[in-house]
Write a protein that holds these residues in place. Structure first.
Motif, PDB file in Angstrom:
ATOM      1  N   LEU A  86       0.816  -1.213   0.000  1.00 56.33           N
ATOM      2  CA  LEU A  86       0.000   0.000   0.000  1.00 56.33           C
ATOM      3  C   LEU A  86       0.849   1.262   0.000  1.00 56.33           C
ATOM      4  CD1 LEU A  86      -2.846  -1.074   2.458  1.00 56.33           C
ATOM      5  CD2 LEU A  86      -2.987  -0.850  -0.042  1.00 56.33           C
ATOM      6  N   ASP A  87       2.074   1.176   0.527  1.00 60.39           N
ATOM      7  CA  ASP A  87       2.982   2.324   0.450  1.00 60.39           C
ATOM      8  C   ASP A  87       3.546   2.480  -0.965  1.00 60.39           C
ATOM      9  OD1 ASP A  87       2.710   3.326   3.049  1.00 60.39           O
ATOM     10  OD2 ASP A  87       4.135   1.876   3.851  1.00 60.39           O
ATOM     11  N   ILE A  88       3.736   1.367  -1.677  1.00 60.19           N
ATOM     12  CA  ILE A  88       4.122   1.457  -3.089  1.00 60.19           C
ATOM     13  C   ILE A  88       3.005   2.138  -3.879  1.00 60.19           C
ATOM     14  CG2 ILE A  88       4.625   0.130  -5.185  1.00 60.19           C
ATOM     15  CD1 ILE A  88       5.978  -1.977  -3.385  1.00 60.19           C
ATOM     16  N   VAL A  89       1.765   1.788  -3.581  1.00 59.82           N
ATOM     17  CA  VAL A  89       0.611   2.437  -4.222  1.00 59.82           C
ATOM     18  C   VAL A  89       0.642   3.938  -3.957  1.00 59.82           C
ATOM     19  CG1 VAL A  89      -1.919   2.657  -4.132  1.00 59.82           C
ATOM     20  CG2 VAL A  89      -0.854   0.388  -4.231  1.00 59.82           C
ATOM     21  N   ARG A  90       0.910   4.317  -2.710  1.00 56.01           N
ATOM     22  CA  ARG A  90       0.990   5.754  -2.361  1.00 56.01           C
ATOM     23  C   ARG A  90       2.097   6.451  -3.176  1.00 56.01           C
ATOM     24  NH1 ARG A  90       0.117   3.625   2.774  1.00 56.01           N
ATOM     25  NH2 ARG A  90      -1.866   4.287   3.658  1.00 56.01           N
ATOM     26  N   ALA A  91       3.229   5.779  -3.326  1.00 54.20           N
ATOM     27  CA  ALA A  91       4.352   6.375  -4.059  1.00 54.20           C
ATOM     28  C   ALA A  91       4.000   6.572  -5.534  1.00 54.20           C
ATOM     29  CB  ALA A  91       5.594   5.494  -3.919  1.00 54.20           C
ATOM     30  N   ILE A  92       3.318   5.596  -6.126  1.00 58.25           N
ATOM     31  CA  ILE A  92       2.920   5.707  -7.534  1.00 58.25           C
ATOM     32  C   ILE A  92       1.960   6.876  -7.723  1.00 58.25           C
ATOM     33  CG2 ILE A  92       1.632   4.573  -9.394  1.00 58.25           C
ATOM     34  CD1 ILE A  92       2.715   1.880  -8.183  1.00 58.25           C
ATOM     35  N   ILE A  93       0.996   6.993  -6.840  1.00 59.56           N
ATOM     36  CA  ILE A  93       0.030   8.094  -6.946  1.00 59.56           C
ATOM     37  C   ILE A  93       0.721   9.440  -6.747  1.00 59.56           C
ATOM     38  CG2 ILE A  93      -2.025   9.121  -5.863  1.00 59.56           C
ATOM     39  CD1 ILE A  93      -3.001   6.194  -5.383  1.00 59.56           C
ATOM     40  N   ALA A  94       1.702   9.481  -5.859  1.00 59.19           N
ATOM     41  CA  ALA A  94       2.473  10.717  -5.655  1.00 59.19           C
ATOM     42  C   ALA A  94       3.208  11.112  -6.934  1.00 59.19           C
ATOM     43  CB  ALA A  94       3.465  10.540  -4.498  1.00 59.19           C
ATOM     44  N   VAL A  95       3.746  10.126  -7.648  1.00 59.83           N
ATOM     45  CA  VAL A  95       4.439  10.404  -8.918  1.00 59.83           C
ATOM     46  C   VAL A  95       3.447  10.911  -9.966  1.00 59.83           C
ATOM     47  CG1 VAL A  95       5.589   9.300 -10.891  1.00 59.83           C
ATOM     48  CG2 VAL A  95       6.393   8.856  -8.567  1.00 59.83           C
ATOM     49  N   LEU A  96       2.294  10.279 -10.046  1.00 60.41           N
ATOM     50  CA  LEU A  96       1.288  10.702 -11.032  1.00 60.41           C
ATOM     51  C   LEU A  96       0.798  12.126 -10.782  1.00 60.41           C
ATOM     52  CD1 LEU A  96      -0.812   7.397 -11.195  1.00 60.41           C
ATOM     53  CD2 LEU A  96       0.668   8.301 -13.011  1.00 60.41           C
ATOM     54  N   ARG A  97       0.802  12.537  -9.520  1.00 56.99           N
ATOM     55  CA  ARG A  97       0.308  13.879  -9.159  1.00 56.99           C
ATOM     56  C   ARG A  97       1.408  14.943  -9.171  1.00 56.99           C
ATOM     57  NH1 ARG A  97      -3.449  12.272  -3.949  1.00 56.99           N
ATOM     58  NH2 ARG A  97      -5.329  11.723  -5.114  1.00 56.99           N
ATOM     59  N   ALA A  98       2.655  14.530  -9.169  1.00 56.48           N
ATOM     60  CA  ALA A  98       3.769  15.470  -9.007  1.00 56.48           C
ATOM     61  C   ALA A  98       3.963  16.326 -10.258  1.00 56.48           C
ATOM     62  CB  ALA A  98       5.057  14.702  -8.713  1.00 56.48           C
ATOM     63  N   PRO A  99       4.528  17.528 -10.091  1.00 48.54           N
ATOM     64  CA  PRO A  99       4.880  18.319 -11.270  1.00 48.54           C
ATOM     65  C   PRO A  99       5.943  17.582 -12.095  1.00 48.54           C
ATOM     66  CG  PRO A  99       5.736  19.326  -9.255  1.00 48.54           C
ATOM     67  CD  PRO A  99       4.855  18.208  -8.831  1.00 48.54           C
ATOM     68  N   THR A 100       5.887  17.772 -13.404  1.00 44.85           N
ATOM     69  CA  THR A 100       6.768  17.023 -14.308  1.00 44.85           C
ATOM     70  C   THR A 100       8.234  17.168 -13.927  1.00 44.85           C
ATOM     71  OG1 THR A 100       5.172  17.359 -16.092  1.00 44.85           O
ATOM     72  CG2 THR A 100       7.397  16.716 -16.736  1.00 44.85           C
ATOM     73  N   GLU A 101       8.645  18.370 -13.553  1.00 49.37           N
ATOM     74  CA  GLU A 101      10.074  18.589 -13.261  1.00 49.37           C
ATOM     75  C   GLU A 101      10.566  17.766 -12.067  1.00 49.37           C
ATOM     76  OE1 GLU A 101       7.723  22.177 -11.606  1.00 49.37           O
ATOM     77  OE2 GLU A 101       7.735  20.928 -13.429  1.00 49.37           O
ATOM     78  N   ALA A 102       9.649  17.357 -11.192  1.00 45.85           N
ATOM     79  CA  ALA A 102      10.055  16.570 -10.010  1.00 45.85           C
ATOM     80  C   ALA A 102      10.314  15.106 -10.340  1.00 45.85           C
ATOM     81  CB  ALA A 102       8.989  16.666  -8.925  1.00 45.85           C
ATOM     82  N   ILE A 103       9.716  14.611 -11.444  1.00 44.95           N
ATOM     83  CA  ILE A 103       9.766  13.165 -11.713  1.00 44.95           C
ATOM     84  C   ILE A 103      10.345  12.820 -13.082  1.00 44.95           C
ATOM     85  CG2 ILE A 103       7.894  12.612 -10.118  1.00 44.95           C
ATOM     86  CD1 ILE A 103       7.196  12.774 -13.870  1.00 44.95           C
ATOM     87  N   HIS A 104      10.625  13.815 -13.916  1.00 47.89           N
ATOM     88  CA  HIS A 104      11.056  13.565 -15.294  1.00 47.89           C
ATOM     89  C   HIS A 104      12.385  12.804 -15.347  1.00 47.89           C
ATOM     90  CE1 HIS A 104      11.482  14.224 -19.618  1.00 47.89           C
ATOM     91  NE2 HIS A 104      12.736  14.572 -19.377  1.00 47.89           N
ATOM     92  N   ASN A 105      12.332  11.569 -15.868  1.00 53.72           N
ATOM     93  CA  ASN A 105      13.527  10.721 -16.045  1.00 53.72           C
ATOM     94  C   ASN A 105      14.278  10.470 -14.744  1.00 53.72           C
ATOM     95  OD1 ASN A 105      14.422   9.174 -18.157  1.00 53.72           O
ATOM     96  ND2 ASN A 105      15.922  10.649 -18.899  1.00 53.72           N
ATOM     97  N   GLU A 106      13.563  10.491 -13.636  1.00 51.38           N
ATOM     98  CA  GLU A 106      14.194  10.285 -12.326  1.00 51.38           C
ATOM     99  C   GLU A 106      14.046   8.819 -11.874  1.00 51.38           C
ATOM    100  OE1 GLU A 106      15.983  12.283 -10.604  1.00 51.38           O
ATOM    101  OE2 GLU A 106      15.529  14.278 -11.378  1.00 51.38           O
ATOM    102  N   VAL A 107      15.020   8.394 -11.073  1.00 53.61           N
ATOM    103  CA  VAL A 107      14.986   7.086 -10.412  1.00 53.61           C
ATOM    104  C   VAL A 107      14.718   7.326  -8.930  1.00 53.61           C
ATOM    105  CG1 VAL A 107      16.304   5.011  -9.818  1.00 53.61           C
ATOM    106  CG2 VAL A 107      16.663   6.124 -12.034  1.00 53.61           C
ATOM    107  N   PHE A 108      13.755   6.588  -8.366  1.00 55.56           N
ATOM    108  CA  PHE A 108      13.462   6.707  -6.932  1.00 55.56           C
ATOM    109  C   PHE A 108      13.511   5.345  -6.263  1.00 55.56           C
ATOM    110  CE2 PHE A 108      10.873  10.280  -8.706  1.00 55.56           C
ATOM    111  CZ  PHE A 108      11.530  11.321  -8.069  1.00 55.56           C
TER     112      PHE A 108
END
Length: 349
Positions: free
Chosen positions: A215-237
């Motif tokens: 369920l925390d992985i689910v939270r992380a995925i939703i956080a990525v989908l909601r994040a501004p593009t510059e925060a997640i673009h081509n990033e590894v987490f």
């Protein structure tokens, strides 16, 4: 402004996909699922979640039409875990590496804005350093982990201004799912504790493993989908919490304490030399809304309560559907899937 509304989720009938897809639906996203159906035979329990409309299709058969008007892809559908990957390494490369890169290429052509790829902390393999970060050298030890690194390498090169991949290196998952898995460490130990009242480790349990609840992985995925593009673009987490790195023996001890009257014992040093501790500071900085809500003790308690509620039996715990390798071997042995892992028409032959 980021306005993702229509999402294709691959692997919706899997362990994590069956947690993610209903939550996305609940939050108002339009979700299309895709799953080949290897693990659909049996549900561990029923819940009130709304499953998405799902295409019963192999990842290798996906076409650009399947991605029409899709704004984001969350890609989970691969041969999961190391033993299953080693069963047929060539097919693992065909599905996990080539199939995943092909999906990303189609997504870019179709105008998909975001491609969220489920990678794994198993890419770190063996690490002598204190805590590995996303910048650390990877050392994959299995076909499964090697494919993760190859997909990351190849899909990174596809990034453009309009196509943003994100790579999520999940810690080892645990916790309840209606498509349960008992071939991952905490879940397996919890099942043993419930059905046998004993955890008898064959090794000394000294290797380190980071854990993260599904369920925390689910939270992380939703956080990525909601994040501004510059925060997640081509990033590894790395996905997890730095305080949730455990020695395997600590996981066994926690499970043993949560399950009543459970004896825990350990053996000699084991053959499996994979050991790594992971830093999860980057995801907290880039996605400040994300924080793990579960730890190993909470996950063990969740499973203990669930096993009691559904009256888990040894037969169900050991059923092949809930162990990836057993189920794949069964499907091959009964000629329901062929040597390329495609469904056959065995019933008609």
């Amino acid at each position: 402004m980021n306005m993702i509304t229509r999402i294709l989720v691959t692997g919706t009938e899997g362990y994590l996909g069956s947690l993610l897809a209903p939550e996305l639906v609940r939050q108002g996203y339009e979700v299309i699922g895709l799953d080949t159906g290897f693990y659909k035979e049996r549900e561990f329990y029923r819940d009130g979640g709304t499953p998405p409309r799902t295409l019963a299709k192999d990842l290798r058969h996906i076409r650009i039409e399947d991605l029409k008007d899709v704004e984001a892809v969350v890609h989970m559908a691969e041969l999961s875990n190391d033993p299953a990957g080693q069963l047929a390494p060539t097919i693992t490369y065909e599905i996990n590496h080539k199939g995943s890169v092909h999906l990303a290429e189609l997504a870019r052509k179709a105008g998909v804005k975001r491609f969220v790829y489920m990678s794994s902390c198993s890419v770190y393999g063996i690490s002598e350093s204190d805590y590995v970060t996303e910048e650390s050298r990877v050392s994959p030890q299995t076909a499964y982990a090697i494919c993760k690194t190859l997909v990351e390498r190849d899909v990174k090169q596809l990034a453009t201004k309009g196509f943003s991949p994100t790579f999520m290196r999940n810690a080892t998952a645990y916790g309840a799912s209606r498509r349960m898995r008992f071939d991952i460490v905490l879940n397996n130990l919890a099942g043993l504790a419930w059905t046998t009242r004993e955890i008898k480790m064959t090794s000394d349990g000294t290797p380190w493993r980071p854990l993260v609840h599904g369920l925390d992985i689910v939270r992380a995925i939703i956080a990525v989908l909601r994040a501004p593009t510059e925060a997640i673009h081509n990033e590894v987490f790395n996905v997890g919490d730095t305080s949730h790195n455990y020695r395997v023996r600590e996981i066994a001890e926690v499970v043993g304490e949560v399950f009543p009257d459970c004896r825990v014992s350990f053996g000699a040093p084991g053959q499996d030399n994979r050991s790594y501790r992971v830093s999860f500071e980057k995801i907290r900085k880039h996605l400040p809304g994300f924080k793990c809500a579960w730890d190993a003790r909470g996950g063990a308690k969740q499973l203990s309560d669930l096993f009691k509620r559904i009256d888990l039996t040894k037969e169900v715990f050991e059923h092949r559907t809930f162990t990836r390798l057993k189920q794949l071997e069964y499907l091959i042995q009964t000629q329901q899937i062929d040597s390329q892992f495609f469904w056959t028409n065995a019933a008609r032959s």
